[in-house]
Design a protein around this motif. Structure first.
Motif, short mmCIF file in Angstrom:
data_model
loop_
_atom_site.label_atom_id
_atom_site.label_comp_id
_atom_site.label_asym_id
_atom_site.label_seq_id
_atom_site.Cartn_x
_atom_site.Cartn_y
_atom_site.Cartn_z
N ASP A 112 -3.86 1.61 -13.69
CA ASP A 112 -4.83 1.72 -12.60
C ASP A 112 -4.70 0.54 -11.64
N LYS A 113 -4.50 -0.66 -12.20
CA LYS A 113 -4.35 -1.84 -11.36
C LYS A 113 -3.08 -1.75 -10.52
N GLU A 114 -2.01 -1.24 -11.14
CA GLU A 114 -0.75 -1.10 -10.41
C GLU A 114 -0.87 -0.07 -9.29
N VAL A 115 -1.55 1.04 -9.58
CA VAL A 115 -1.74 2.07 -8.54
C VAL A 115 -2.59 1.51 -7.41
N LYS A 116 -3.64 0.78 -7.74
CA LYS A 116 -4.50 0.19 -6.72
C LYS A 116 -3.72 -0.78 -5.84
N HIS A 117 -2.84 -1.58 -6.49
CA HIS A 117 -2.01 -2.53 -5.74
C HIS A 117 -1.05 -1.80 -4.80
#
Length: 135
Positions: A112-117
Motif C-alpha cells: 500500500d505504501k509503495e502504491v501510494k508513493h
C-alpha cells in the motif's frame, strides 16, 4: 447336526469361484502357469531337469505372491504402489509451513505504501509537466 462356523464380520468373507479359490487367485495362478510351463519345457532339453524346474519356480513365484499375499485387507500391488510412492515419488521431508497473519499484514502495508508513493509521484510529475507546458 453339522456345525458350520459363521464369521461375525462378513466383510472379510470372499466368494470362491472354483476349487475353493477366488477369482483373483485363479487369474494369477493361470498367469503363472502360462509363464512357467513353457519356460520349463524350453529349458528342459537344453539344461538338466532340476535347473529347469528351479527357473520355472522362480518365474512363477511373483504370480503366487500377487495371488496369495494380503496385509490389512490390501493386496500386494496396492502395498507396492504405496511403498513406491513413499520411497521415490513423494518428497523426503515435508516442511511445516504456517500462514503468519502478521507477515501478511506487513506485506500488504508495504505494498500500500509503495502504491501510494507511485501514485503521488505520478501526480507530482504530471503537475510539473502541466506547469512546464504553460510557461
Amino acid at each position: 447336526m453339522a456345525y458350520v462356523p459363521v464369521p461375525k464380520d462378513l466383510s472379510n468373507v470372499k466368494t470362491k469361484v472354483m476349487f475353493n479359490l477366488t477369482k483373483r487367485q485363479l487369474i494369477c495362478f493361470s498367469m503363472a502357469l502360462v509363464v512357467g510351463l513353457p519356460l520349463f519345457f524350453l529349458l528342459k532339453d537344453r539344461t538338466n531337469t532340476s535347473l529347469a524346474s528351479l527357473v520355472m519356480i522362480f518365474s512363477m513365484l511373483p504370480f503366487f505372491m500377487f495371488a496369495m499375499y494380503e496385509k490389512h485387507g490390501q493386496p500386494l500391488e496396492v502395498i507396492l504402489k504405496h511403498y513406491l510412492a513413499v520411497r521415490f515419488l513423494n518428497p523426503k521431508q515435508r516442511p511445516y509451513r504456517t500462514n503468519n497473519f502478521y507477515a501478511v499484514i506487513m506485506r500488504q502495508a508495504r505494498l500500500d505504501k509503495e502504491v501510494k508513493h507511485i501514485v503521488t509521484g505520478k501526480q507530482s510529475n504530471s503537475l510539473k509537466r502541466k506547469t512546464d507546458k504553460s510557461r
